[in-house]
Scaffold this active site. Structure first.
Site, mmCIF file in Angstrom:
data_model
loop_
_atom_site.group_PDB
_atom_site.id
_atom_site.type_symbol
_atom_site.label_atom_id
_atom_site.label_comp_id
_atom_site.label_asym_id
_atom_site.label_seq_id
_atom_site.Cartn_x
_atom_site.Cartn_y
_atom_site.Cartn_z
ATOM 1 N N ASN A 1 -5.389 -0.160 -6.181
ATOM 2 C CA ASN A 1 -4.219 0.114 -7.009
ATOM 3 C C ASN A 1 -4.391 -0.649 -8.317
ATOM 4 O OD1 ASN A 1 -3.292 1.461 -4.785
ATOM 5 N ND2 ASN A 1 -1.560 0.094 -4.388
ATOM 6 N N GLU B 1 -1.489 -3.330 -0.700
ATOM 7 C CA GLU B 1 -1.356 -4.497 -1.579
ATOM 8 C C GLU B 1 -0.859 -5.752 -0.859
ATOM 9 O OE1 GLU B 1 -0.380 -2.126 -5.753
ATOM 10 O OE2 GLU B 1 1.112 -3.489 -4.912
ATOM 11 N N GLU C 1 -3.412 4.041 -6.405
ATOM 12 C CA GLU C 1 -2.245 4.062 -7.283
ATOM 13 C C GLU C 1 -2.708 3.828 -8.710
ATOM 14 O OE1 GLU C 1 1.060 1.494 -6.415
ATOM 15 O OE2 GLU C 1 0.955 1.887 -4.258
ATOM 16 N N HIS D 1 3.797 -0.390 3.877
ATOM 17 C CA HIS D 1 4.046 -0.533 2.443
ATOM 18 C C HIS D 1 5.291 -1.402 2.264
ATOM 19 C CE1 HIS D 1 3.217 1.409 -1.665
ATOM 20 N NE2 HIS D 1 4.124 0.460 -1.868
ATOM 21 N N ARG E 1 -0.518 10.798 -0.652
ATOM 22 C CA ARG E 1 -0.498 9.496 0.007
ATOM 23 C C ARG E 1 0.956 9.080 0.197
ATOM 24 N NH1 ARG E 1 -1.146 3.632 -2.410
ATOM 25 N NH2 ARG E 1 -0.906 2.513 -0.452
ATOM 26 N N TYR F 1 -3.092 -0.870 -12.568
ATOM 27 C CA TYR F 1 -2.176 -0.431 -13.620
ATOM 28 C C TYR F 1 -2.530 -0.980 -14.996
ATOM 29 C CZ TYR F 1 0.894 1.233 -9.884
ATOM 30 O OH TYR F 1 1.405 1.906 -8.800
#
Length: 488
Positions: A315, A186, A388, A140, A95, A317
């Site tokens: 995404n 995002e 991500e 992005h 990606r 985390y």
């Protein structure tokens, strides 16, 4: 707050020390991810125009180490070397993002930059030669600077029209080989950090502008999807979607007010973008809370944005416990509007998970499972990709210490176990991208944090050195026994 031992009893899959390729469906794939401004460099080469990040990094005090992406990790000149690394590690997909100002230097679409087209053609062709599927992100965060200076960037509705022109050019140039398109990465981060906290480009601080920027990003996304479906999808046979981010929101307690606060947090975080795509409008709680700050969609726009995705990317985390509160921070309009407190400790005061280098990032894999299942249940079980997922190290150790990234290996074991469990729970997850292939320019943190599977030696010619986590992935993907993992 939740009791750690009691809470984790519900997540036994996290304590299985092994994860293998066989834990995932046969068609499931693994990839790595990057973005253009963070890795490419060559800011004045190949006909590229400046982006808002080129300007932002030159403002004093915006970047922690006063660095920029002018050279970054020089992927522009080293893409063949980097793609060879992807292939050697066994990843099946890559990606990457396309720099809008490499295709249209002024952002307006007046004249296509053939050097930029050639650069991305070279990347795509090299990937396919190595058996790696390209997943291309159109935006992005690196808006052409001319669009910011001439029309106000994401605050002007016309930006959606120009994004459509840019997307059309990319579909025409690359769509015969790129079969998975991501419109915007995002959009919440662009909206909040670019227009509320001001820590991202363009560095504005406002209580209303984040919602206007988000509104226009949604319209830009839907415009690109409409163009792809009407002109290219039947001929090219690809798919197109949006990538959202989510810090999982777990209620701090069983109190009704905390459960409602956690749901409210998710509506402000995920629902802000997914509700319009699924229902045609923003979540009701956002309408009630923000009132006139939240723009309105026309009926024509609602029809345009509804169902404007073939898949969704997530995404993810980290996670937080969420409690209802009326004592809200004065310096962050977005959290003040939500009426939530984000808590990073268990009831005994222990951190919610081991902390990575960034102060916001704690290792708590259970949140990824919950986020994937939540999206599946709330939004009619769409095809999902984890686009991500990763953690960072502080750039303080010796080369040997940086390469022996034990915590990152444990992070990926836990989070991949969570993905596997989410699939068993019924989530339609089809692939996973680790962030990131390379250490790189980490936005406002500059080069002080390292997210890469591959170490980049910034002081010695930007040489690449795969870390232990890279070799762990290679063993996982090639079906080898994780012998090192048993010793960790």
């Amino acid at each position: 707050m939740p009791n750690k031992e009691e809470f984790l009893k519900d997540h036994p899959y996290l304590f299985n020390k092994e994860v293998s390729r066989s834990d995932f469906p046969p068609a499931f794939f693994f990839g790595v991810a990057t973005s253009a401004y963070q890795i490419e460099g060559a800011c004045n080469e190949g006909g590229r125009g400046p982006s808002i990040w080129d300007a932002f990094t030159r403002r004093e005090g915006t970047i922690l180490d006063a660095s920029n992406g002018d050279i970054a990790v020089d992927h522009y000149h080293r893409y063949k070397e980097d793609i060879e690394l992807i292939a050697k590690l066994g990843f099946e997909a890559y990606r990457f993002s396309i720099s809008w100002s490499r295709i249209f230097p002024d952002g307006l679409g007046t004249k296509i930059n053939e050097e930029g087209v050639t650069f991305y053609n070279n990347i795509i062709n090299t990937l396919l030669e190595r058996g790696i599927q390209p997943y291309a992100t159109l935006y992005h965060w690196d808006l052409p600077l001319h669009l910011e200076e001439s029309i106000g960037g994401w605050l002007n509705k016309d930006v959606a029209k120009y994004f459509g022109i840019y997307a059309d050019a990319c579909f025409a140039s690359f769509g015969d080989r790129v079969k998975h398109w991501i419109t915007i990465n995002e959009p919440q981060q662009t909206s909040i950090n670019g227009y509320d906290t001001g820590i991202f480009a363009p560095g504005r601080r406002s209580s209303t502008e984040p919602y206007l920027a988000a509104h226009h990003q949604i319209l830009a996304h839907a415009t690109a999807v409409s163009i792809y479906r009407s002109k290219y999808k039947e001929k090219q046979g690809g798919q197109i979607g949006l990538v959202v981010d989510c810090e999982w929101a777990e209620p701090k307690s069983n109190k009704v007010e905390d459960k409602i606060a956690a749901t409210r947090r998710l509506d402000f975080h995920l629902g802000w973008y997914l509700h319009p795509l699924y229902y045609g409008d923003y979540p009701e709680v956002m309408r009630e809370t923000l009132a006139e700050k939240l723009p309105m969609f026309t009926e024509e726009e609602k029809a345009l944005i509804r169902n404007s995705y073939d898949f969704l990317g997530l995404n993810h985390y980290t996670s937080r416990f969420i409690a209802h509160t009326t004592e809200l921070p004065e310096n962050h309009n977005f959290y003040r509007a939500q009426g939530v407190a984000r808590i990073d400790e268990w009831d005994g005061g222990e951190p919610i998970g081991e902390r990575a280098a960034s102060e916001w990032l704690y290792v708590c894999p259970w949140g990824l499972r919950k986020a994937l299942v939540y999206i599946s249940q709330r939004y009619n079980n769409p095809p999902l990709y984890v686009t991500e997922n990763g953690m960072d190290d502080e750039d303080t150790g010796s080369l040997h210490e940086m390469l022996d990234d034990k915590l990152r290996v444990q992070y990926y074991k836990g989070y991949l176990a969570a993905v596997s469990q989410a699939i068993k729970d019924g989530a339609n997850v089809r692939g996973y991208f680790a962030w990131s292939l390379l250490d790189n320019f980490e936005w406002q943190l500059g080069y002080t944090k390292r997210f890469g599977l591959v170490y980049v030696d910034y002081k010695n010619g930007l040489t690449r050195h795969p870390k232990s986590s890279a070799y762990w992935f290679a063993r996982l993907l090639k079906g080898g026994e994780d012998k090192k993992g048993k010793e960790d």
